[in-house]
Each structure stands twice: as structure tokens, then as C-alpha cells.
Design a protein around this motif. Structure first.
Motif, PDB file in Angstrom:
ATOM      1  N   ASP A 161       0.828  -1.212   0.000  1.00  0.00           N
ATOM      2  CA  ASP A 161       0.000   0.000   0.000  1.00  0.00           C
ATOM      3  C   ASP A 161       0.860   1.259   0.000  1.00  0.00           C
ATOM      4  O   ASP A 161       0.563   2.229  -0.701  1.00  0.00           O
ATOM      5  N   ARG A 162       1.924   1.257   0.787  1.00  0.00           N
ATOM      6  CA  ARG A 162       2.813   2.425   0.836  1.00  0.00           C
ATOM      7  C   ARG A 162       3.495   2.653  -0.501  1.00  0.00           C
ATOM      8  O   ARG A 162       3.601   3.782  -0.977  1.00  0.00           O
ATOM      9  N   ILE A 163       3.955   1.572  -1.122  1.00  0.00           N
ATOM     10  CA  ILE A 163       4.602   1.695  -2.423  1.00  0.00           C
ATOM     11  C   ILE A 163       3.602   2.199  -3.466  1.00  0.00           C
ATOM     12  O   ILE A 163       3.919   3.079  -4.271  1.00  0.00           O
ATOM     13  N   ALA A 164       2.390   1.652  -3.452  1.00  0.00           N
ATOM     14  CA  ALA A 164       1.369   2.073  -4.411  1.00  0.00           C
ATOM     15  C   ALA A 164       1.029   3.549  -4.231  1.00  0.00           C
ATOM     16  O   ALA A 164       0.872   4.288  -5.211  1.00  0.00           O
ATOM     17  N   THR A 165       0.923   4.001  -2.991  1.00  0.00           N
ATOM     18  CA  THR A 165       0.623   5.405  -2.721  1.00  0.00           C
ATOM     19  C   THR A 165       1.733   6.305  -3.243  1.00  0.00           C
ATOM     20  O   THR A 165       1.483   7.337  -3.871  1.00  0.00           O
ATOM     21  N   LYS A 166       2.978   5.914  -3.009  1.00  0.00           N
ATOM     22  CA  LYS A 166       4.114   6.708  -3.504  1.00  0.00           C
ATOM     23  C   LYS A 166       4.121   6.756  -5.031  1.00  0.00           C
ATOM     24  O   LYS A 166       4.390   7.799  -5.628  1.00  0.00           O
ATOM     25  N   MET A 167       3.836   5.625  -5.669  1.00  0.00           N
ATOM     26  CA  MET A 167       3.824   5.592  -7.133  1.00  0.00           C
ATOM     27  C   MET A 167       2.697   6.457  -7.690  1.00  0.00           C
ATOM     28  O   MET A 167       2.889   7.192  -8.656  1.00  0.00           O
ATOM     29  N   LYS A 168       1.512   6.401  -7.078  1.00  0.00           N
ATOM     30  CA  LYS A 168       0.397   7.229  -7.534  1.00  0.00           C
ATOM     31  C   LYS A 168       0.738   8.699  -7.395  1.00  0.00           C
ATOM     32  O   LYS A 168       0.463   9.497  -8.288  1.00  0.00           O
ATOM     33  N   THR A 169       1.348   9.069  -6.277  1.00  0.00           N
ATOM     34  CA  THR A 169       1.737  10.456  -6.061  1.00  0.00           C
ATOM     35  C   THR A 169       2.742  10.894  -7.111  1.00  0.00           C
ATOM     36  O   THR A 169       2.618  11.984  -7.683  1.00  0.00           O
ATOM     37  N   CYS A 170       3.708  10.054  -7.393  1.00  0.00           N
ATOM     38  CA  CYS A 170       4.727  10.368  -8.392  1.00  0.00           C
ATOM     39  C   CYS A 170       4.097  10.541  -9.776  1.00  0.00           C
ATOM     40  O   CYS A 170       4.421  11.489 -10.501  1.00  0.00           O
ATOM     41  N   ILE A 171       3.190   9.663 -10.140  1.00  0.00           N
ATOM     42  CA  ILE A 171       2.538   9.737 -11.446  1.00  0.00           C
ATOM     43  C   ILE A 171       1.699  11.005 -11.558  1.00  0.00           C
ATOM     44  O   ILE A 171       1.748  11.707 -12.566  1.00  0.00           O
ATOM     45  N   VAL A 172       0.938  11.318 -10.510  1.00  0.00           N
ATOM     46  CA  VAL A 172       0.100  12.518 -10.530  1.00  0.00           C
ATOM     47  C   VAL A 172       0.966  13.768 -10.649  1.00  0.00           C
ATOM     48  O   VAL A 172       0.653  14.680 -11.430  1.00  0.00           O
ATOM     49  N   MET A 173       2.060  13.825  -9.913  1.00  0.00           N
ATOM     50  CA  MET A 173       2.944  14.993  -9.984  1.00  0.00           C
ATOM     51  C   MET A 173       3.559  15.124 -11.377  1.00  0.00           C
ATOM     52  O   MET A 173       3.675  16.228 -11.910  1.00  0.00           O
ATOM     53  N   THR A 174       3.940  14.011 -11.990  1.00  0.00           N
ATOM     54  CA  THR A 174       4.506  14.046 -13.341  1.00  0.00           C
ATOM     55  C   THR A 174       3.473  14.546 -14.344  1.00  0.00           C
ATOM     56  O   THR A 174       3.778  15.390 -15.192  1.00  0.00           O
TER      57      THR A 174
END
Length: 55
Positions: free
Chosen positions: A27-40
Motif C-alpha cells: 500500500d505504501r509503495i502504491a501510494t508513492k507511485m500514484k503520487t509520483c505519477i500525478v505529480m509528473t
């Protein structure tokens, strides 16, 4: 020697604990990846906007 039901209970508890740890990490990894994708995506969207000249 430990009785069989106790061994099964300990095994179940260890399995559940391991599953909880893995789920939390995933869950933590998925949250970080979603945040990274949204910021990009936001960064690229802002970069694609036409530049406004200052008057």
C-alpha cells in the motif's frame, strides 16, 4: 513438546502477521507511485500550457 493445536495457532498468527506487513508495504509503495505519477502528469500539463507574456 508443543501440542498440535498450539502449533497451528502460532503458524496462523505468523502467516497473518506476514500478510499484514506485506499488504502495508504494498500500500505504501502504491501510494508513492500514484503520487509520483500525478505529480509528473501535472508537471507536464503545466509545461504544455501556452506561455503568457508579461505586459
Amino acid at each position: 513438546m508443543i501440542p498440535d493445536p498450539t502449533v497451528r495457532l502460532i503458524g496462523w498468527a505468523v502467516t497473518r502477521t506476514a500478510e499484514a506487513i506485506v499488504d502495508r508495504a504494498a500500500d505504501r509503495i502504491a501510494t508513492k507511485m500514484k503520487t509520483c505519477i500525478v505529480m509528473t502528469v501535472r508537471h507536464r500539463a503545466v509545461a504544455a500550457l501556452p506561455k503568457r507574456g508579461r505586459v
